[in-house]
Design an enzyme around this catalytic site. Structure first.
Site, PDB file in Angstrom:
ATOM      1  N   LYS A   1       0.847  -1.198   0.000  1.00 23.15           N
ATOM      2  CA  LYS A   1       0.000   0.000   0.000  1.00 23.15           C
ATOM      3  C   LYS A   1       0.879   1.244   0.000  1.00 23.15           C
ATOM      4  CE  LYS A   1      -4.011  -1.862   2.487  1.00 23.15           C
ATOM      5  NZ  LYS A   1      -5.002  -1.707   1.419  1.00 23.15           N
TER       6      LYS A   1
ATOM      7  N   ASP B   1      -2.690  -7.383  -2.127  1.00 22.97           N
ATOM      8  CA  ASP B   1      -3.489  -6.523  -1.254  1.00 22.97           C
ATOM      9  C   ASP B   1      -4.962  -6.948  -1.246  1.00 22.97           C
ATOM     10  OD1 ASP B   1      -3.959  -4.513   0.535  1.00 22.97           O
ATOM     11  OD2 ASP B   1      -3.911  -2.880  -0.941  1.00 22.97           O
TER      12      ASP B   1
ATOM     13  N   ARG C   1     -10.175 -11.579   0.803  1.00 18.97           N
ATOM     14  CA  ARG C   1     -11.014 -12.571   0.134  1.00 18.97           C
ATOM     15  C   ARG C   1     -10.367 -13.947   0.156  1.00 18.97           C
ATOM     16  NH1 ARG C   1     -11.088  -9.104  -5.296  1.00 18.97           N
ATOM     17  NH2 ARG C   1     -10.903  -7.475  -3.742  1.00 18.97           N
TER      18      ARG C   1
HETATM   19  N1  BES Z   1      -8.241  -3.926   3.726  1.00 15.62           N
HETATM   20  C1  BES Z   1      -8.368  -3.446   2.427  1.00 15.62           C
HETATM   21  C2  BES Z   1      -9.656  -2.681   2.156  1.00 15.62           C
HETATM   22  C3  BES Z   1      -9.895  -1.409   2.931  1.00 15.62           C
HETATM   23  C4  BES Z   1      -9.735  -0.190   2.307  1.00 15.62           C
HETATM   24  C5  BES Z   1     -10.327  -1.439   4.230  1.00 15.62           C
HETATM   25  C6  BES Z   1      -9.957   0.975   2.996  1.00 15.62           C
HETATM   26  C7  BES Z   1     -10.568  -0.259   4.934  1.00 15.62           C
HETATM   27  C8  BES Z   1     -10.391   0.934   4.305  1.00 15.62           C
HETATM   28  C9  BES Z   1      -8.298  -4.602   1.426  1.00 15.62           C
HETATM   29  O1  BES Z   1      -7.557  -5.689   1.824  1.00 15.62           O
HETATM   30  C10 BES Z   1      -7.692  -4.056   0.182  1.00 15.62           C
HETATM   31  O2  BES Z   1      -6.582  -3.632   0.235  1.00 15.62           O
HETATM   32  N2  BES Z   1      -8.441  -4.081  -0.904  1.00 15.62           N
HETATM   33  C11 BES Z   1      -7.994  -3.580  -2.153  1.00 15.62           C
HETATM   34  C12 BES Z   1      -8.487  -4.495  -3.233  1.00 15.62           C
HETATM   35  C13 BES Z   1      -7.845  -4.243  -4.563  1.00 15.62           C
HETATM   36  C14 BES Z   1      -6.400  -4.616  -4.535  1.00 15.62           C
HETATM   37  C15 BES Z   1      -8.576  -5.034  -5.616  1.00 15.62           C
HETATM   38  C16 BES Z   1      -8.561  -2.166  -2.336  1.00 15.62           C
HETATM   39  O3  BES Z   1      -9.681  -1.897  -1.897  1.00 15.62           O
HETATM   40  O4  BES Z   1      -7.847  -1.320  -2.884  1.00 15.62           O
HETATM   41 ZN    ZN Z   2      -7.389  -6.001   3.893  1.00 14.69          ZN
HETATM   42 ZN    ZN Z   3      -5.480  -5.527   1.375  1.00 13.52          ZN
END
Ligand code: BES
Ligand code: ZN
Ligand code: ZN
Length: 480
Positions: free
Chosen positions: A248, A318, A322
């Site tokens: 991230k 990231d 899932r």
């Molecule tokens: N934990 C995050 C999602 C998240 C985002 C939670 C903001 C709380 C606040 C999740 O694991 C993630 O990183 N998702 C990605 C998915 C993408 C890589 C398809 C996202 O939302 O960017």
């Molecule tokens: Zn996450």
């Molecule tokens: Zn994530």
């Protein structure tokens, strides 16, 4: 916040007065207007000569009152008043006591664990005087008992989610589960990496591999004597989500301690069950994992085999939640027989926040009747939910050239829906109508306080699910 029923007004206390209208010519109106008080929701005026706190409220019930009660208690956070007094008689029985208590308990939450001793939160007390109202003491006691159980667990969930990741990692979550299961007589099974390996749960194991902390699957069970329904609650328990090798950005990594909010909500619900005496068998299944980087981290391009044998081509590390939930779904459907409902809770996608904003939980699934039941529960308890629709054109978005599926679609558009459809691939045909997916990425954590939610964790999910469980146990009761 301690709430006490008593008709005696102590000498040293602050009387709380909710104001919904201002009658034009009254002395009170003149005095309040002079002090700059308006009817804008949550506006307060502290009359220090008479020890009265005036609070503007849109109405005297439900969300309006919860928000105003929270604003009232927050407005005196730094004052020396520790006791509030409310006389129900004053409102001619129109004051919704349940909402009042909820607003006070949820509004008086501060996460001060890591603050200097002098800054720690001092517990306050509210005295509710009931004489001259339609409420009997017994009725009020019953009502407050339930509100307190639920709200204390919401605050417990807030504490877990707010705890920094160096102090809250999968093993701590497992210890918390064990300790509280013992208190409430729940069954508690904890799988470590060895057991998960034996069961072929390579999706969850891959996510946690680069962490110094062992991953755990936690299975809590509440088995009352004559359950009317049986439900499985799954929770994403990423005690930290750095994104893994698909790292991230510095900014979006901040607050990723909140990625355990789904699991924490499941724990919060589990610990209300005995105290509320709900007639449903509930299984809480939590994937407690930390997503980190390292020489042995799982990689984009890896192909993982989940517990059910399906292979997943990793496009983005990231999108780890899932993967964790996929194995949890397989575990639940293999281990638990004949359940009526299976719900999963997670902070799964930023896309759900883009779709619905940061106050609302996105709910998805194939069963409209069930979604309606969640909508009813949400309206009753005050949590916000919105429903995102599937459509046939999403169906091939997760196909892989070389494995059974990919973990992220090539387009970010509709990301909350494609994440849900990924999970759908792990729901057995016979369970499709029993399943709902709750993406709480927005609702679980506030970067700015709103309503009766403080900065940080909101404890979303607990009130919603408890309300749903209350409703369905009543429903099946009336069918008998
Ligand atoms: N934990 C995050 C999602 C998240 C985002 C939670 C903001 C709380 C606040 C999740 O694991 C993630 O990183 N998702 C990605 C998915 C993408 C890589 C398809 C996202 O939302 O960017
Ligand atoms: Zn996450
Ligand atoms: Zn994530």
């Amino acid at each position: 916040m301690q709430i006490v029923l008593s008709n005696k007004q102590p000498n040293e206390c602050l009387t709380l007065l909710f104001v919904t209208t201002l009658s034009p010519k009254s002395d009170q109106t003149k005095m309040l207007s002079k002090a700059g008080f308006s009817l804008k929701e949550g506006t307060t005026y502290l009359d220090i000569h008479h020890n009265i706190l005036y609070v503007a409220s849109r109405s005297l019930c439900c969300e309006d009152l919860k928000i105003s009660a929270a604003k009232a208690i927050q407005s005196i956070q730094k004052s020396s008043f520790t006791t509030l007094f409310i006389a129900l008689e004053h409102y001619q029985d129109k004051l919704d006591v349940k909402a009042l208590a909820e607003g006070l308990i949820l509004g008086d939450y501060y996460y001060t664990q890591y603050k200097h001793e002098s800054q720690k939160h001092q517990e306050r007390k509210t005295i509710i005087a009931y004489s001259g109202s339609m409420y009997t003491k017994n009725h009020l006691e019953e009502l407050l008992h339930e509100v307190e159980i639920i709200c204390r667990n919401v605050n417990f969930v807030r504490d877990i989610v707010n705890t920094p990741p160096q102090d809250y990692y999968p093993h701590i979550m497992a210890l918390d589960a064990k300790y509280l299961a013992k208190r409430d007589g729940l069954e508690c099974k904890i799988l470590g990496e060895h057991e998960m390996h034996e069961m072929g749960m390579n999706a969850i194991l891959s996510v946690g591999r680069a962490s110094v902390h062992e991953s755990h699957l936690i299975h809590l069970t509440y088995r009352p004597k004559n359950p009317k329904v049986k439900i499985v609650l799954l929770g994403k328990g990423l005690t930290y989500d750095s994104g893994g090798l698909s790292l991230k950005s510095a900014d979006s990594m901040v607050s990723m301690k909140c990625d355990k909010a789904g699991a924490s909500a499941v724990m919060g619900v589990m610990y209300t069950l005995k105290a509320l005496g709900l007639a449903c068998e509930v299984h809480g299944i939590i994937g407690a994992v930390e997503n980190m980087i390292g020489g042995n981290a799982y990689k984009p391009d890896d192909i993982l085999r989940a517990k059910n044998g399906m292979t997943i081509e990793v496009k983005n590390t990231d999108a780890e939640g899932r993967l964790v939930l996929a194995d949890c779904l397989c575990y639940a459907q293999d281990e638990i027989e004949d359940f009526d409902y299976i719900f999963d809770f997670s902070t799964l996608t930023g896309a759900s926040i883009v779709a619905l904003g940061s106050h609302t939980t996105a709910v998805m699934g194939h069963n409209d009747t069930l979604k309606n039941k969640i909508n009813t529960a949400a309206l009753q308890c005050g949590e916000l939910v919105g429903f995102l629709p599937y459509n046939r054109y999403f169906e091939n978005d997760l196909d892989s050239e070389i494995a059974d599926m990919v973990n992220t679609a090539s387009s970010r558009n509709g990301g909350a829906i494609t994440a849900s459809l990924f999970l759908d691939r792990f729901v057995k045909e016979k369970n499709k109508k029993k399943w709902l997916h709750f993406d709480m990425a927005g609702a679980a954590y506030a970067h700015k306080a709103w309503g009766y939610n403080p900065y940080g964790a909101s404890g979303a999910g607990v009130r919603l699910i408890v309300q749903f469980l209350k409703n369905i146990t009543k429903e099946s009761h009336s069918k008998l």
